[in-house]
Design an enzyme around this catalytic site. Sequence first.
Site, PDB file in Angstrom:
ATOM      1  N   HIS A  73       8.625  -4.595 -11.062  1.00 60.20           N
ATOM      2  CA  HIS A  73       9.444  -3.818 -12.000  1.00 60.20           C
ATOM      3  C   HIS A  73      10.707  -4.562 -12.410  1.00 60.20           C
ATOM      4  O   HIS A  73      11.199  -4.383 -13.512  1.00 60.20           O
ATOM      5  CB  HIS A  73       9.758  -2.439 -11.403  1.00 60.20           C
ATOM      6  CG  HIS A  73       8.614  -1.486 -11.564  1.00 60.20           C
ATOM      7  ND1 HIS A  73       8.766  -0.202 -12.032  1.00 60.20           N
ATOM      8  CD2 HIS A  73       7.288  -1.649 -11.349  1.00 60.20           C
ATOM      9  CE1 HIS A  73       7.575   0.381 -12.091  1.00 60.20           C
ATOM     10  NE2 HIS A  73       6.665  -0.465 -11.663  1.00 60.20           N
ATOM     11  N   ASP A  94      15.688 -10.971 -12.432  1.00 58.30           N
ATOM     12  CA  ASP A  94      17.120 -11.279 -12.389  1.00 58.30           C
ATOM     13  C   ASP A  94      17.939 -10.283 -11.572  1.00 58.30           C
ATOM     14  O   ASP A  94      19.161 -10.377 -11.527  1.00 58.30           O
ATOM     15  CB  ASP A  94      17.680 -11.324 -13.829  1.00 58.30           C
ATOM     16  CG  ASP A  94      17.516  -9.988 -14.541  1.00 58.30           C
ATOM     17  OD1 ASP A  94      16.854  -9.078 -13.969  1.00 58.30           O
ATOM     18  OD2 ASP A  94      18.041  -9.840 -15.659  1.00 58.30           O
ATOM     19  N   SER A  96      18.384  -7.223 -12.313  1.00 61.34           N
ATOM     20  CA  SER A  96      19.050  -6.238 -13.184  1.00 61.34           C
ATOM     21  C   SER A  96      18.787  -4.814 -12.700  1.00 61.34           C
ATOM     22  O   SER A  96      19.601  -3.920 -12.908  1.00 61.34           O
ATOM     23  CB  SER A  96      18.592  -6.400 -14.635  1.00 61.34           C
ATOM     24  OG  SER A  96      17.198  -6.245 -14.737  1.00 61.34           O
ATOM     25  N   HIS A 202      -2.244  -3.241  -5.710  1.00 65.22           N
ATOM     26  CA  HIS A 202      -2.544  -1.806  -5.642  1.00 65.22           C
ATOM     27  C   HIS A 202      -3.449  -1.473  -4.454  1.00 65.22           C
ATOM     28  O   HIS A 202      -3.654  -0.298  -4.156  1.00 65.22           O
ATOM     29  CB  HIS A 202      -3.156  -1.321  -6.971  1.00 65.22           C
ATOM     30  CG  HIS A 202      -2.118  -1.058  -8.025  1.00 65.22           C
ATOM     31  ND1 HIS A 202      -2.416  -0.608  -9.291  1.00 65.22           N
ATOM     32  CD2 HIS A 202      -0.769  -1.175  -7.995  1.00 65.22           C
ATOM     33  CE1 HIS A 202      -1.308  -0.464  -9.993  1.00 65.22           C
ATOM     34  NE2 HIS A 202      -0.288  -0.817  -9.232  1.00 65.22           N
ATOM     35  N   SER A 203      -3.988  -2.509  -3.792  1.00 66.51           N
ATOM     36  CA  SER A 203      -4.772  -2.230  -2.582  1.00 66.51           C
ATOM     37  C   SER A 203      -3.860  -1.814  -1.425  1.00 66.51           C
ATOM     38  O   SER A 203      -4.320  -1.232  -0.451  1.00 66.51           O
ATOM     39  CB  SER A 203      -5.608  -3.448  -2.185  1.00 66.51           C
ATOM     40  OG  SER A 203      -4.775  -4.506  -1.763  1.00 66.51           O
ATOM     41  N   ASP A 220       0.377   6.284   8.226  1.00 70.84           N
ATOM     42  CA  ASP A 220      -0.270   6.823   9.426  1.00 70.84           C
ATOM     43  C   ASP A 220      -0.726   5.739  10.385  1.00 70.84           C
ATOM     44  O   ASP A 220      -1.591   5.951  11.213  1.00 70.84           O
ATOM     45  CB  ASP A 220      -1.464   7.675   9.005  1.00 70.84           C
ATOM     46  CG  ASP A 220      -2.418   6.888   8.099  1.00 70.84           C
ATOM     47  OD1 ASP A 220      -2.240   5.660   7.988  1.00 70.84           O
ATOM     48  OD2 ASP A 220      -3.314   7.497   7.513  1.00 70.84           O
ATOM     49  N   THR A 222      -2.684   3.414   9.985  1.00 76.13           N
ATOM     50  CA  THR A 222      -3.954   2.787   9.636  1.00 76.13           C
ATOM     51  C   THR A 222      -3.590   1.505   8.883  1.00 76.13           C
ATOM     52  O   THR A 222      -2.763   1.556   7.982  1.00 76.13           O
ATOM     53  CB  THR A 222      -4.765   3.680   8.671  1.00 76.13           C
ATOM     54  OG1 THR A 222      -4.566   5.018   9.040  1.00 76.13           O
ATOM     55  CG2 THR A 222      -6.223   3.326   8.681  1.00 76.13           C
ATOM     56  N   ILE A 225      -4.604  -3.111   3.970  1.00 77.87           N
ATOM     57  CA  ILE A 225      -5.070  -4.500   3.868  1.00 77.87           C
ATOM     58  C   ILE A 225      -5.157  -4.926   2.419  1.00 77.87           C
ATOM     59  O   ILE A 225      -5.613  -4.174   1.571  1.00 77.87           O
ATOM     60  CB  ILE A 225      -6.465  -4.646   4.506  1.00 77.87           C
ATOM     61  CG1 ILE A 225      -6.428  -4.146   5.933  1.00 77.87           C
ATOM     62  CG2 ILE A 225      -6.925  -6.093   4.482  1.00 77.87           C
ATOM     63  CD1 ILE A 225      -7.795  -4.094   6.541  1.00 77.87           C
ATOM     64  N   ASP A 227      -7.228  -6.533   0.252  1.00 76.48           N
ATOM     65  CA  ASP A 227      -8.603  -7.017   0.225  1.00 76.48           C
ATOM     66  C   ASP A 227      -9.312  -6.524  -1.037  1.00 76.48           C
ATOM     67  O   ASP A 227      -8.671  -6.037  -1.962  1.00 76.48           O
ATOM     68  CB  ASP A 227      -9.350  -6.589   1.499  1.00 76.48           C
ATOM     69  CG  ASP A 227      -9.529  -5.078   1.590  1.00 76.48           C
ATOM     70  OD1 ASP A 227      -9.102  -4.355   0.658  1.00 76.48           O
ATOM     71  OD2 ASP A 227     -10.086  -4.609   2.589  1.00 76.48           O
TER      72      ASP A 227
HETATM   73  C1  HEM Z   1      -0.879  -2.363 -15.671  1.00 73.17           C
HETATM   74  C2  HEM Z   1       0.136  -2.528 -14.915  1.00 73.17           C
HETATM   75  C3  HEM Z   1       0.575  -1.533 -13.891  1.00 73.17           C
HETATM   76  C4  HEM Z   1       0.673  -0.172 -13.972  1.00 73.17           C
HETATM   77  C5  HEM Z   1       0.359   0.704 -15.150  1.00 73.17           C
HETATM   78  C6  HEM Z   1       1.131   0.290 -12.684  1.00 73.17           C
HETATM   79  C7  HEM Z   1       1.398   1.593 -12.372  1.00 73.17           C
HETATM   80  C8  HEM Z   1       1.722   2.064 -11.122  1.00 73.17           C
HETATM   81  C9  HEM Z   1       1.951   3.442 -10.796  1.00 73.17           C
HETATM   82  C10 HEM Z   1       1.918   4.585 -11.775  1.00 73.17           C
HETATM   83  C11 HEM Z   1       2.200   3.512  -9.467  1.00 73.17           C
HETATM   84  C12 HEM Z   1       2.466   4.770  -8.634  1.00 73.17           C
HETATM   85  C13 HEM Z   1       3.926   5.089  -8.561  1.00 73.17           C
HETATM   86  C14 HEM Z   1       4.153   6.452  -7.923  1.00 73.17           C
HETATM   87  O1  HEM Z   1       3.633   7.439  -8.429  1.00 73.17           O
HETATM   88  O2  HEM Z   1       4.855   6.519  -6.899  1.00 73.17           O
HETATM   89  C15 HEM Z   1       2.146   2.175  -8.959  1.00 73.17           C
HETATM   90  C16 HEM Z   1       2.367   1.824  -7.652  1.00 73.17           C
HETATM   91  C17 HEM Z   1       2.444   0.536  -7.214  1.00 73.17           C
HETATM   92  N1  HEM Z   1       2.322  -0.607  -7.970  1.00 73.17           N
HETATM   93 FE1  HEM Z   1       1.730  -0.700  -9.873  1.00 73.17          FE
HETATM   94  N2  HEM Z   1       1.285  -0.778 -11.857  1.00 73.17           N
HETATM   95  C18 HEM Z   1       0.973  -1.901 -12.549  1.00 73.17           C
HETATM   96  C19 HEM Z   1       1.047  -3.196 -12.106  1.00 73.17           C
HETATM   97  C20 HEM Z   1       1.516  -3.552 -10.878  1.00 73.17           C
HETATM   98  C21 HEM Z   1       1.748  -4.906 -10.490  1.00 73.17           C
HETATM   99  C22 HEM Z   1       1.555  -6.136 -11.367  1.00 73.17           C
HETATM  100  C23 HEM Z   1       2.172  -4.876  -9.210  1.00 73.17           C
HETATM  101  C24 HEM Z   1       2.491  -6.122  -8.439  1.00 73.17           C
HETATM  102  C25 HEM Z   1       3.457  -6.489  -7.815  1.00 73.17           C
HETATM  103  C26 HEM Z   1       2.200  -3.482  -8.779  1.00 73.17           C
HETATM  104  C27 HEM Z   1       2.518  -3.011  -7.540  1.00 73.17           C
HETATM  105  C28 HEM Z   1       2.508  -1.680  -7.161  1.00 73.17           C
HETATM  106  C29 HEM Z   1       2.720  -1.220  -5.796  1.00 73.17           C
HETATM  107  C30 HEM Z   1       2.908  -2.085  -4.572  1.00 73.17           C
HETATM  108  C31 HEM Z   1       2.702   0.178  -5.838  1.00 73.17           C
HETATM  109  C32 HEM Z   1       2.910   1.145  -4.691  1.00 73.17           C
HETATM  110  C33 HEM Z   1       4.325   1.567  -4.583  1.00 73.17           C
HETATM  111  C34 HEM Z   1       4.555   2.594  -3.494  1.00 73.17           C
HETATM  112  O3  HEM Z   1       3.916   2.508  -2.443  1.00 73.17           O
HETATM  113  O4  HEM Z   1       5.376   3.475  -3.687  1.00 73.17           O
HETATM  114  N3  HEM Z   1       1.800  -2.715  -9.831  1.00 73.17           N
HETATM  115  N4  HEM Z   1       1.853   1.307  -9.971  1.00 73.17           N
END
Ligand code: HEM
Length: 375
Positions: A73, A94, A96, A202-203, A220, A222, A225, A227
């Site tokens: 972000h 940066d 920001s 997203h995994s 929890d 668990t 991973i 993967d």
């Molecule tokens: C098409 C691009 C992307 C979209 C539309 C997207 C959208 C989202 C949304 C809606 C969530 C859930 C937020 C919530 O409801 O709490 C999420 C979580 C997350 N996204 Fe993405 N994302 C994108 C790309 C990425 C990328 C490139 C990364 C890489 C670093 C990333 C990493 C994460 C992580 C780690 C979470 C979990 C955050 C948490 O546990 O609270 N996302 N994303």
Amino acid sequence: MARNALFRLLPLLSFSTIISGIVTPRATCSNGKTVSSAECCVWFDVLEDIQAHMYNGGICDEVASDAIRLTFHDAIGYSSSLFEQGLFGGGGADGSMMYFAALELNYPRNAGIQTIATVERPFAELYNVTFGDMIQFSGAVALRNCPGGPRLRFLAGRPPAIAAAPNNGLLPGPEETVDVLLSRMADAGLSPSDLIDLLASHSVAFQEKVDPSIPFTPFDSTPTILDAQFFVETLLNGTDWPGDGEHIGEAKSPLDGEFRLLADHRLARDPRTACHWQSLISHPESIAPKFKRAMEKLAVIGQDANSLVDCSEVIPEPEAFEVPLPHLPAGKSLEDIEASCPDVEFPHITADPGPSTAVPSPTHIENDRLPVQSK
Ligand code: HEM
Ligand SMILES: *[C@@H]1O[C@H](CO)[C@@H](O)[C@H](O)[C@H]1NC(C)=O
Ligand SMILES: *[C@@H]1O[C@H](CO)[C@@H](O)[C@H](O)[C@H]1NC(C)=O
């Protein structure tokens, strides 16, 4: 003549330094560790502090997950098309997000980011490092803590942000079309394959804001991973809503209590991205290195990478990890896979034995947490 003698000596000298492995002069930090540049020393202190006091001893929980999301972000706030129009297009990675927190943390698509941004900030202030560096360092350490996560290169020395990322629209929304998502990524210098590689994150992800009707289940223990399961499950035919029905940016999920983002659903099936998506299932061992490459690209969006100092050696080596083979969740078969790459047959992965899987933590984005063999 003395000059000449010196000239003849030099090649000999550099030869012997190469042999002994010391190519550049090294600095010794107060903890006794030697590093290539003294500027790297402070990061050992940051590391020790955040592992103990932010990452709960160095585990891959929702704090780690949030920190990984924050790297994205912050960095994605960069638009070459705005610059081409003579406008400010953002500073990319940066910091920001923290320098202009009052503005950026109120962008609707940063919902869920506020907590981690607020938690990281005092560490950066205490150690006098820039917020841009802090965000990318914290993400690299978080990934190192997640089983299967790669060890990222870490470059330090990003200057403070000069202005906020211009608008909410630079952040991708889960309800957007693939057209919009890919052009937004291209505008920040990321290719369609970069995006798919990055989505390995997203995994290890949770959601709270897209469907607030699903109660947040705290971590929890668990193992989470990095993967191939995310890529497999996103291709399963979605059957139901995990919460109280459809929400903006949500798609039906295939498993009890699992959550699917609409953007992930679409990217898994779009002709421009489906074959790359499937290739990660065919080659699960390629996920971590490809993700690493894309994350390192992300970490320097809007930055002059050549002026940064390589402090990668501060990131601890991850624990040894055997890449698990992708599988179908119990109760599912290849019939349920909506294979979307016309050129290549979907790999013959098999289902786990037993009754259909209920996912322990329903806020997990598309990842059935099956027990992993402990070693
Ligand atoms: C098409 C691009 C992307 C979209 C539309 C997207 C959208 C989202 C949304 C809606 C969530 C859930 C937020 C919530 O409801 O709490 C999420 C979580 C997350 N996204 Fe993405 N994302 C994108 C790309 C990425 C990328 C490139 C990364 C890489 C670093 C990333 C990493 C994460 C992580 C780690 C979470 C979990 C955050 C948490 O546990 O609270 N996302 N994303
Ligand atoms: C913090 O870092 C900046 C930039 O490196 C430096 O100018 C400043 O003196 C430092 N402040 C403290 C209190 O060490
Ligand atoms: C997916 O499931 C729906 C019912 O939810 C069904 O109508 C559809 O035919 C299924 N698609 C595939 C490819 O199996």
